[in-house]
Design a protein around this motif. Structure first.
Motif, PDB file in Angstrom:
ATOM      1  N   ASP A  10      -1.701  11.847  -6.567  1.00 28.61           N
ATOM      2  CA  ASP A  10      -2.418  11.899  -7.837  1.00 28.61           C
ATOM      3  C   ASP A  10      -1.513  12.350  -8.977  1.00 28.61           C
ATOM      4  OD1 ASP A  10      -5.247  11.285  -7.049  1.00 28.61           O
ATOM      5  OD2 ASP A  10      -4.902  12.990  -5.723  1.00 28.61           O
ATOM      6  N   ALA A  11      -0.443  13.066  -8.650  1.00 26.19           N
ATOM      7  CA  ALA A  11       0.495  13.543  -9.660  1.00 26.19           C
ATOM      8  C   ALA A  11       1.865  13.680  -9.018  1.00 26.19           C
ATOM      9  CB  ALA A  11       0.036  14.879 -10.235  1.00 26.19           C
ATOM     10  N   LEU A  12       2.908  13.694  -9.873  1.00 29.85           N
ATOM     11  CA  LEU A  12       4.280  13.699  -9.384  1.00 29.85           C
ATOM     12  C   LEU A  12       5.061  14.856 -10.005  1.00 29.85           C
ATOM     13  CD1 LEU A  12       5.015   9.888  -9.884  1.00 29.85           C
ATOM     14  CD2 LEU A  12       4.065  10.991  -7.855  1.00 29.85           C
ATOM     15  N   LEU A  13       5.970  15.436  -9.219  1.00 32.76           N
ATOM     16  CA  LEU A  13       6.819  16.527  -9.676  1.00 32.76           C
ATOM     17  C   LEU A  13       8.250  16.259  -9.215  1.00 32.76           C
ATOM     18  CD1 LEU A  13       7.415  19.378 -10.781  1.00 32.76           C
ATOM     19  CD2 LEU A  13       6.533  20.300  -8.619  1.00 32.76           C
ATOM     20  N   PHE A  14       9.174  16.192 -10.174  1.00 30.41           N
ATOM     21  CA  PHE A  14      10.576  15.933  -9.874  1.00 30.41           C
ATOM     22  C   PHE A  14      11.414  17.132 -10.319  1.00 30.41           C
ATOM     23  CE2 PHE A  14       8.531  11.889 -10.907  1.00 30.41           C
ATOM     24  CZ  PHE A  14       8.822  11.119  -9.783  1.00 30.41           C
ATOM     25  N   ALA A  15      12.270  17.641  -9.438  1.00 26.63           N
ATOM     26  CA  ALA A  15      13.174  18.734  -9.769  1.00 26.63           C
ATOM     27  C   ALA A  15      14.605  18.226  -9.603  1.00 26.63           C
ATOM     28  CB  ALA A  15      12.921  19.938  -8.868  1.00 26.63           C
ATOM     29  N   VAL A  16      15.276  17.971 -10.734  1.00 31.47           N
ATOM     30  CA  VAL A  16      16.563  17.272 -10.700  1.00 31.47           C
ATOM     31  C   VAL A  16      17.581  17.991 -11.585  1.00 31.47           C
ATOM     32  CG1 VAL A  16      17.710  15.051 -10.963  1.00 31.47           C
ATOM     33  CG2 VAL A  16      15.255  15.115 -10.480  1.00 31.47           C
ATOM     34  N   PRO A  17      18.570  18.688 -11.000  1.00 33.31           N
ATOM     35  CA  PRO A  17      19.580  19.373 -11.807  1.00 33.31           C
ATOM     36  C   PRO A  17      20.572  18.396 -12.435  1.00 33.31           C
ATOM     37  CG  PRO A  17      19.471  20.232  -9.538  1.00 33.31           C
ATOM     38  CD  PRO A  17      18.744  18.929  -9.567  1.00 33.31           C
TER      39      PRO A  17
ATOM     40  N   ARG B 158       1.927   3.382 -13.928  1.00 36.85           N
ATOM     41  CA  ARG B 158       1.756   3.623 -15.356  1.00 36.85           C
ATOM     42  C   ARG B 158       0.594   4.571 -15.623  1.00 36.85           C
ATOM     43  NH1 ARG B 158       5.381   1.237 -18.005  1.00 36.85           N
ATOM     44  NH2 ARG B 158       6.440  -0.584 -17.147  1.00 36.85           N
ATOM     45  N   GLY B 159       0.906   5.623 -16.406  1.00 33.78           N
ATOM     46  CA  GLY B 159      -0.099   6.607 -16.771  1.00 33.78           C
ATOM     47  C   GLY B 159      -0.274   7.729 -15.765  1.00 33.78           C
ATOM     48  N   LYS B 160       0.407   7.655 -14.632  1.00 29.46           N
ATOM     49  CA  LYS B 160       0.267   8.724 -13.643  1.00 29.46           C
ATOM     50  C   LYS B 160       0.919   9.994 -14.187  1.00 29.46           C
ATOM     51  CE  LYS B 160       0.672   7.593  -9.269  1.00 29.46           C
ATOM     52  NZ  LYS B 160      -0.598   7.882  -8.558  1.00 29.46           N
ATOM     53  N   PRO B 161       0.244  11.146 -14.128  1.00 34.14           N
ATOM     54  CA  PRO B 161       0.818  12.377 -14.662  1.00 34.14           C
ATOM     55  C   PRO B 161       2.011  12.844 -13.843  1.00 34.14           C
ATOM     56  CG  PRO B 161      -1.256  12.836 -13.543  1.00 34.14           C
ATOM     57  CD  PRO B 161      -1.124  11.347 -13.622  1.00 34.14           C
ATOM     58  N   ALA B 162       3.058  13.301 -14.535  1.00 26.78           N
ATOM     59  CA  ALA B 162       4.287  13.723 -13.861  1.00 26.78           C
ATOM     60  C   ALA B 162       4.980  14.808 -14.673  1.00 26.78           C
ATOM     61  CB  ALA B 162       5.229  12.539 -13.670  1.00 26.78           C
ATOM     62  N   THR B 163       5.665  15.677 -13.964  1.00 26.04           N
ATOM     63  CA  THR B 163       6.490  16.703 -14.606  1.00 26.04           C
ATOM     64  C   THR B 163       7.901  16.600 -14.054  1.00 26.04           C
ATOM     65  OG1 THR B 163       4.650  18.244 -14.957  1.00 26.04           O
ATOM     66  CG2 THR B 163       6.864  19.174 -14.940  1.00 26.04           C
ATOM     67  N   LEU B 164       8.874  16.606 -14.947  1.00 22.02           N
ATOM     68  CA  LEU B 164      10.287  16.638 -14.582  1.00 22.02           C
ATOM     69  C   LEU B 164      10.828  18.016 -14.896  1.00 22.02           C
ATOM     70  CD1 LEU B 164      13.138  15.474 -13.932  1.00 22.02           C
ATOM     71  CD2 LEU B 164      13.233  14.762 -16.348  1.00 22.02           C
ATOM     72  N   VAL B 165      11.382  18.680 -13.897  1.00 16.61           N
ATOM     73  CA  VAL B 165      12.097  19.944 -14.078  1.00 16.61           C
ATOM     74  C   VAL B 165      13.582  19.653 -13.976  1.00 16.61           C
ATOM     75  CG1 VAL B 165      12.606  22.188 -13.067  1.00 16.61           C
ATOM     76  CG2 VAL B 165      10.236  21.381 -13.165  1.00 16.61           C
TER      77      VAL B 165
END
Length: 218
Positions: free
Chosen positions: A88-95, A126-133
């Motif tokens: 339902d949502a995406l979280l990416f942690a990319v240094p 498209r439109g899927k909520p996501a956070t990039l750290v």
């Protein structure tokens, strides 16, 4: 409810990006305590660089003539797509590494990009909520001596927000090498302030990530 989380740090035990992503995830699970979190850690399970070429060349070969390597590459690309599409949502942690995109993430993206369901012609993400750290050892903000040396964040925004069409929020923490590299000791106070700001942004965007998904489900 489900969250897909991808980590790309090569040092997960001491990772600044991992710690910030934990804050985002904590806000998500606080709002959705019964949700499933699917994790993919690219330092633990890296994608071989040759896999992308195998998936690309497989498209020019009839299914019955594809090699085992090509079939495995396509199957892995399909798994990557499933992990994102089913969440339902995406979280990416990319240094940021060496002023550029993490090779672990780039290899993962290149392979995922071969999957027809999430290529530029697809609309499934498209439109899927996501956070990039993302975290940076130095500080490359406007006005700094190395302004413009961050060749990662802009590219990540392009592929996640513009190519895949994700509803993206970005948490960024500069100066993570302050306290590690003595040459940066003069920036200790600034680095602490930036750390606090990034942590607050992570919590805020974690709450927004959960709330955005709730609105989409309503």
């Amino acid at each position: 409810m489900s969250l897909f989380r991808l980590d790309a740090s090569i040092l997960p035990a001491t990772s600044a990006s991992h710690s910030l992503a934990d804050l985002v995830e904590a806000e998500w699970t606080s709002s959705h305590p019964d949700s499933t979190v699917t994790r993919r850690d690219l330092s633990v399970d890296p994608v071989p660089a040759t896999t992308w070429a195998a998936a690309v060349t497989a498209k020019f070969v009839s299914p019955e003539d594809r090699s085992d390597e090509q079939r495995r590459a396509q199957a892995l690309a399909s798994t990557f797509a499933d992990e994102m599409l089913q969440a339902d949502a995406l979280l990416f942690a990319v240094p940021l590494y060496n002023y550029g995109v993490s090779q672990h993430f780039k290899t993962w993206f290149d392979l995922a990009y071969t999957e027809p369901r999430i290529d530029p012609q697809g609309t499934a993400l498209r439109g899927k909520p996501a956070t990039l750290v993302t975290v940076l050892g130095g500080n490359y903000s406007p006005g700094t001596p190395k302004e413009g040396w961050d060749h990662s964040t802009g590219w990540l925004r392009r592929v996640l927000e513009d190519v895949w069409g994700l509803d993206l929020r970005i948490v960024q923490r500069p100066f993570t090498l302050v306290g590690v590299n003595p040459a940066l000791d003069a920036f200790t106070e600034v680095a602490n302030e930036l750390k606090q700001q990034a942590e607050e942004s992570a919590r805020t965007y974690g709450r927004e990530l959960a709330a955005t998904r709730q609105k989409r489900a309503a």
